[in-house]
Each structure stands twice: as structure tokens, then as C-alpha cells.
Motif scaffolding. Structure first.
Motif, mmCIF file in Angstrom:
data_model
loop_
_atom_site.group_PDB
_atom_site.id
_atom_site.type_symbol
_atom_site.label_atom_id
_atom_site.label_comp_id
_atom_site.label_asym_id
_atom_site.label_seq_id
_atom_site.Cartn_x
_atom_site.Cartn_y
_atom_site.Cartn_z
ATOM 1 N N SER A 9 17.790 85.185 36.856
ATOM 2 C CA SER A 9 18.923 85.835 37.512
ATOM 3 C C SER A 9 18.619 87.291 37.836
ATOM 4 O O SER A 9 19.022 87.796 38.882
ATOM 5 C CB SER A 9 20.181 85.728 36.663
ATOM 6 O OG SER A 9 20.025 86.434 35.457
ATOM 7 N N LEU A 10 17.893 87.979 36.953
ATOM 8 C CA LEU A 10 17.487 89.349 37.262
ATOM 9 C C LEU A 10 16.500 89.379 38.424
ATOM 10 O O LEU A 10 16.582 90.242 39.296
ATOM 11 C CB LEU A 10 16.853 89.999 36.031
ATOM 12 C CG LEU A 10 17.796 90.385 34.902
ATOM 13 C CD1 LEU A 10 17.001 90.971 33.743
ATOM 14 C CD2 LEU A 10 18.839 91.362 35.376
ATOM 15 N N SER A 13 18.123 88.810 41.901
ATOM 16 C CA SER A 13 18.837 89.936 42.493
ATOM 17 C C SER A 13 17.919 90.875 43.270
ATOM 18 O O SER A 13 18.392 91.658 44.085
ATOM 19 C CB SER A 13 19.581 90.716 41.419
ATOM 20 O OG SER A 13 18.671 91.323 40.530
ATOM 21 N N SER A 14 16.620 90.769 43.045
ATOM 22 C CA SER A 14 15.709 91.694 43.716
ATOM 23 C C SER A 14 14.666 91.036 44.616
ATOM 24 O O SER A 14 14.194 91.656 45.549
ATOM 25 C CB SER A 14 14.997 92.560 42.680
ATOM 26 O OG SER A 14 14.213 91.754 41.832
#
Length: 69
Positions: A9-10, A13-14
Motif C-alpha cells: 500500500s505504501l 501510493s508512489s
């Protein structure tokens, strides 16, 4: 399993690869951990991956359209 989902999920986001990891890798790992033997979970994991690739390839056969029309 929590760290895999949290890291995906981290990453989602990028980077675009993070979305792929979140959508494909986390469910395949979850399904694979619910079976006792490697032969059962490997076959099911490959089935999910092949089905996703076929669905993606099939979606490329259609034109893009404006959803607001």
C-alpha cells in the motif's frame, strides 16, 4: 502478511508497480498461505495470475471510451 500488505500500500501510493503488488501479490500470497501443500497453492496462484493476464489482454482489444457520455 501484514507487512506485505502494508508495504504494497505504501508502494502503491508512489509507484505503478505498487498497485500491481497490492492487487495481485497480496491476494495470491493470502490464498497460498491458506493451503497446506505447495502443490495446491502453486496451482491456484498460477491460475489467478494467468486469469489476470488473460483479462488484461482481452481488455486491450477494446477502445477507450469516455465514461461520462
Amino acid at each position: 502478511m501484514f507487512l506485505l500488505a502494508f508495504g504494497s500500500s505504501l508502494l502503491a501510493s508512489s509507484r505503478p508497480f505498487g498497485a500491481i503488488a497490492l492487487i495481485l501479490c497480496v491476494p495470491v500470497a493470502g490464498v497460498g498461505l491458506s493451503y497446506g501443500g505447495l502443490e495446491n497453492s502453486m496451482g491456484l496462484g498460477l491460475l489467478i495470475i494467468v486469469g489476470s493476464i488473460i483479462a488484461y489482454g482481452w481488455s486491450l482489444c477494446f477502445k477507450e471510451h469516455d465514461p461520462h457520455r
